[in-house]
Design an enzyme around this catalytic site. Sequence first.
Site, PDB file in Angstrom:
ATOM      1  N   HIS A 361       0.905  -1.119   0.035  1.00  0.00           N
ATOM      2  CA  HIS A 361       0.171  -0.082   0.109  1.00  0.00           C
ATOM      3  C   HIS A 361       0.889   1.143  -0.157  1.00  0.00           C
ATOM      4  O   HIS A 361       0.157   2.120   0.070  1.00  0.00           O
ATOM      5  CB  HIS A 361      -0.692   0.152   1.292  1.00  0.00           C
ATOM      6  CG  HIS A 361      -2.175  -0.936   1.247  1.00  0.00           C
ATOM      7  ND1 HIS A 361      -3.383  -0.451   0.630  1.00  0.00           N
ATOM      8  CD2 HIS A 361      -2.167  -2.129   1.477  1.00  0.00           C
ATOM      9  CE1 HIS A 361      -4.068  -1.398   0.352  1.00  0.00           C
ATOM     10  NE2 HIS A 361      -3.681  -2.513   1.108  1.00  0.00           N
ATOM     11  N   LYS A 551      -9.551  13.504   3.615  1.00  0.00           N
ATOM     12  CA  LYS A 551      -8.603  12.453   3.799  1.00  0.00           C
ATOM     13  C   LYS A 551      -7.583  12.662   4.853  1.00  0.00           C
ATOM     14  O   LYS A 551      -7.752  13.606   5.499  1.00  0.00           O
ATOM     15  CB  LYS A 551      -7.632  12.497   2.665  1.00  0.00           C
ATOM     16  CG  LYS A 551      -7.232  13.609   2.039  1.00  0.00           C
ATOM     17  CD  LYS A 551      -6.333  13.555   0.870  1.00  0.00           C
ATOM     18  CE  LYS A 551      -7.169  13.619  -0.338  1.00  0.00           C
ATOM     19  NZ  LYS A 551      -7.081  12.116  -1.217  1.00  0.00           N
ATOM     20  N   ARG A 552      -6.904  11.536   5.265  1.00  0.00           N
ATOM     21  CA  ARG A 552      -6.037  11.552   6.401  1.00  0.00           C
ATOM     22  C   ARG A 552      -5.207  12.969   6.137  1.00  0.00           C
ATOM     23  O   ARG A 552      -4.864  13.241   4.997  1.00  0.00           O
ATOM     24  CB  ARG A 552      -5.008  10.531   6.691  1.00  0.00           C
ATOM     25  CG  ARG A 552      -5.664   9.365   7.113  1.00  0.00           C
ATOM     26  CD  ARG A 552      -5.910   9.503   8.621  1.00  0.00           C
ATOM     27  NE  ARG A 552      -4.990   9.577   9.497  1.00  0.00           N
ATOM     28  CZ  ARG A 552      -4.740   8.904  10.512  1.00  0.00           C
ATOM     29  NH1 ARG A 552      -5.359   7.907  10.578  1.00  0.00           N
ATOM     30  NH2 ARG A 552      -3.367   9.290  10.822  1.00  0.00           N
ATOM     31  N   LYS A 557       0.091  14.188   0.922  1.00  0.00           N
ATOM     32  CA  LYS A 557      -1.429  14.516   0.218  1.00  0.00           C
ATOM     33  C   LYS A 557      -1.532  16.080   0.169  1.00  0.00           C
ATOM     34  O   LYS A 557      -2.329  16.462  -0.709  1.00  0.00           O
ATOM     35  CB  LYS A 557      -2.524  13.903   1.116  1.00  0.00           C
ATOM     36  CG  LYS A 557      -2.362  12.331   1.513  1.00  0.00           C
ATOM     37  CD  LYS A 557      -3.399  12.102   2.478  1.00  0.00           C
ATOM     38  CE  LYS A 557      -3.747  10.690   2.492  1.00  0.00           C
ATOM     39  NZ  LYS A 557      -4.370   9.768   1.372  1.00  0.00           N
ATOM     40  N   THR A 659      -8.997   6.245  -2.845  1.00  0.00           N
ATOM     41  CA  THR A 659     -10.181   5.692  -2.961  1.00  0.00           C
ATOM     42  C   THR A 659     -11.120   6.648  -2.826  1.00  0.00           C
ATOM     43  O   THR A 659     -12.141   6.789  -3.254  1.00  0.00           O
ATOM     44  CB  THR A 659     -10.357   4.425  -2.096  1.00  0.00           C
ATOM     45  OG1 THR A 659     -10.261   4.843  -0.494  1.00  0.00           O
ATOM     46  CG2 THR A 659      -9.702   3.356  -2.589  1.00  0.00           C
ATOM     47  N   LYS A 663     -14.934   7.784  -4.808  1.00  0.00           N
ATOM     48  CA  LYS A 663     -16.151   8.176  -4.178  1.00  0.00           C
ATOM     49  C   LYS A 663     -16.774   9.332  -4.950  1.00  0.00           C
ATOM     50  O   LYS A 663     -17.885   9.423  -5.242  1.00  0.00           O
ATOM     51  CB  LYS A 663     -15.823   8.205  -2.675  1.00  0.00           C
ATOM     52  CG  LYS A 663     -15.614   6.714  -2.086  1.00  0.00           C
ATOM     53  CD  LYS A 663     -15.125   7.031  -0.555  1.00  0.00           C
ATOM     54  CE  LYS A 663     -14.254   5.912   0.138  1.00  0.00           C
ATOM     55  NZ  LYS A 663     -13.725   6.283   1.266  1.00  0.00           N
TER      56      LYS A 663
HETATM   57  C1  LIG Z   1     -12.412   6.698   1.545  1.00  0.00           C
HETATM   58  C2  LIG Z   1     -11.972   7.106   2.970  1.00  0.00           C
HETATM   59  C3  LIG Z   1     -10.506   7.230   3.053  1.00  0.00           C
HETATM   60  C4  LIG Z   1      -9.580   7.492   2.009  1.00  0.00           C
HETATM   61  O1  LIG Z   1      -9.479   8.599   1.300  1.00  0.00           O
HETATM   62  P1  LIG Z   1      -8.185   8.886   0.534  1.00  0.00           P
HETATM   63  O2  LIG Z   1      -8.550  10.247  -0.151  1.00  0.00           O
HETATM   64  O3  LIG Z   1      -8.127   7.932  -0.785  1.00  0.00           O
HETATM   65  O4  LIG Z   1      -6.953   8.944   1.186  1.00  0.00           O
HETATM   66  C5  LIG Z   1     -10.238   7.709   4.287  1.00  0.00           C
HETATM   67  N1  LIG Z   1     -11.082   8.015   5.355  1.00  0.00           N
HETATM   68  C6  LIG Z   1     -12.379   7.451   5.059  1.00  0.00           C
HETATM   69  C7  LIG Z   1     -13.334   7.591   6.393  1.00  0.00           C
HETATM   70  C8  LIG Z   1     -12.736   7.142   3.897  1.00  0.00           C
HETATM   71  O5  LIG Z   1     -14.076   6.883   3.748  1.00  0.00           O
END
Ligand SMILES: *Cc1c(COP(=O)(O)O)cnc(C)c1O
Length: 812
Positions: A361, A551-552, A557, A659, A663
């Site tokens: 990952h 995101k985190r 990022k 991911t 979404k």
């Molecule tokens: C999808 C998701 C992530 C991943 O987000 P990225 O933008 O791909 O880093 C992290 N936390 C939650 C709660 C998510 O639903």
Amino acid sequence: MSATENAPAEALPHSAVLAEAIVDTLVHRIGKDERAAKPHDWLSATILTVRDQVIDRWMASTRSAHRQGAKRVYYLSLEFLIGRLLRDTLTNLGINGEVSQALATLGVDLAAIEEIEPDAALGNGGLGRLAACFMESLATLDLPAYGYGIRYVNGMFRQRIRDGWQQEYPEDWLAFGNPWEFERRESRYHVRFGGEVVAGPDGRAIWEQAERVIAMAVDTPMVGYRGKRVNTLRLWEARAVDPLRLDAFNRGDHVGALAQQTRAETLTRVLYPADETPAGQELRLRQEYFFSSASLQDIVRRHVQYFGDIRTLPEKAAVQLNDTHPAVAVAELMRLLLDERGLEFNEAWSITKRTFSYTNHTLLPEALESWPLPLFERLLPRHMQLVYMINAQLMREARAAQLEDAAIAAVSLIDERGERRVRMANLAFAGSHSINGVAALHTELMKKTVFADLHRLYPDRINNKTNGITPRRWLIEANPGLTALIRETIGDGFLDHAEALAALADHAGDAGFQERFAAVKRANKVALSDYIREHMGLPLDPDALFDVQVKRIHEYKRQLLNIIETVALYDQIRSHPERDWVPRVKLFAGKAAPSYHNAKLIIKLANDVARRINADPAVAGLLKIVFVPNYNVSLAEKIMPAADLSEQISTAGMEASGTGNMKLALNGALTIGTLDGANVEIRDRVGEENILIFGLTAEEVARTKAEGYAPRAWIERSPELSQALTAIASGVFSPDDRQRYAALIGGIYDYDPFMVAADFDAYVAAQREVDTLWREPARWREKAIRNTANVGWFSSDRTIADYAREIWKLTE
Ligand SMILES: *Cc1c(COP(=O)(O)O)cnc(C)c1O
């Protein structure tokens, strides 16, 4: 009620039967009557009633796998970020309407009780959410599978923002109990730690451990779409072998008498709140071994019980390692085969490699797990020996393949540079027949960087499986308005085959459809605005462009790039108030690892910038910044459907897949992003005219660094960037502590490892292109529709079908 009261039972509508069942559960299993019941009691009663409908299918699923002698998938993951389960389960069973009606006759609002279900926050971010989407797709595709992980009593921390700073609080998701789960008191295993290894009379190794802990299984049903199949998420809870030392207790040492239980419980207390940084903590290694050992013992036991012969394990079990966190399972299976089943090394090693596969990952070197050798040896003395045996075999193969010394040192399971360490990624690679990356670019970079030498040695092992998301949670449940519109427009096919969304493209240019698509988006923005006003007291304009980065929080990022651009935009609006500015809401959310200083400072900066800008009448109605606290799955479900613009702006080469990007695109947001991770494949699918790509490519990042990157020169060439950096560094946004951001911004001048300066101007240009597009609603909407239409391929059903066919060999 009166119309049905006198009707015979079989004529009762299903919702009335359900209402009776819920009340019956409330009274007999919760012990409350209707008048005394609190919302939590209704939630529990509803879940228990729905759970009853799951159980029959669950048992039928297990029986059919058994009857067919089917091969099973075992997904080992230290994280399962599953979020809430009630709405998901109702949707997948297709009983949403009935349950809602049943509760309505009891005066209970289903949406309201769904909203108080706690999030099962058993994960940090993308990796854990992927595991949750995979569990749902495995059941949907009718594949027999178990997820194995840890039942953290307090999962991921709860984030509060106080005075702009992140504060961490324990997440008490089990405070009201967890009606979804089943304790399996009969499924218990001993997990051992420490001690020493002695030779037995027959030459076999005997591990005389110093400590034993019990792992007890707690199962949660995972329901697939249309209720086809129900699989099991099996999470381990730690218990003491000897919970109460009565001798100590009777001596008056009441605390000491319970010490074993306390020590055991500590094992499964919290999820390490680290993301992409190693948690260099003994407890973390103990957690990894604890759940790997219990899971492998369970898998071997089940196999031998059903099939008799341990040698057929690879034909009946595919064990997927989600990152290196369960990599010690490779050595654990070797231990079980050698020490407990009496197999020879070569046969055991062959079985092991055919059983395991490993998903990587991250390429970030600081995130590649390794353990100090003395710690590993002290905690797992037998596994240390096995690692040496495996390594000897690996070294023989490397020499036979004529790898040069540097390459041999690189493939070794032991890092000999400085303090000796055990490399978990190399162990996972050596012990697996398949090693996959999570997006095409990431997989190519794996071959060229971290695993270059292992790839030369075993060129058939690395393969790509681009991540996916479940469209049940991320479209059907999160965005019922859009789902209804799509059903009316192209029919129901997309519900079962996300790629059928492609038919929407025929309507992308249709003005009437665009209006309806935009109306759904606006309603979602109103709902999110209401939520934010209620929870934060901040009013938002639902007609503004909703620009989201959720995101985190991590430097790679590049939330910082977004914040600096916000400061520059703020400056531009103030300097040129006469221009036709596009009203924007910049929305941020995400947690920072508690020990990650810069990430926490970036949260504070977002909040400092928000406070100043939101209070400035000069930009009122044009620019609003909001940092929404405690990002988790449920919050994501509210934000994704309301987003216009999706920020996916990582330094190219650093985001393995992402991911969140999938979404947001599925819900009709346009992506502004770098050619990183799955963004590359999103561009390929939606078309380059429907995505805003900017910045250095991964190759250019590598080349620029190799040639000696000098961020100061880039900053001097960009007046807008210079000004924004100076403003932040000099304390314009932190009048209470003018030095607060001096070091953070100084780092950009001096090192800028994430290339913020190099990408800044290109990012600003892309943002102004966003403004131009937004001013032409028909063009914007057409692009948004084409995003939704073209990202069905990123369904985790497709990802899982690929794993099943190419890695697990479950299907043709
Ligand atoms: C999808 C998701 C992530 C991943 O987000 P990225 O933008 O791909 O880093 C992290 N936390 C939650 C709660 C998510 O639903």
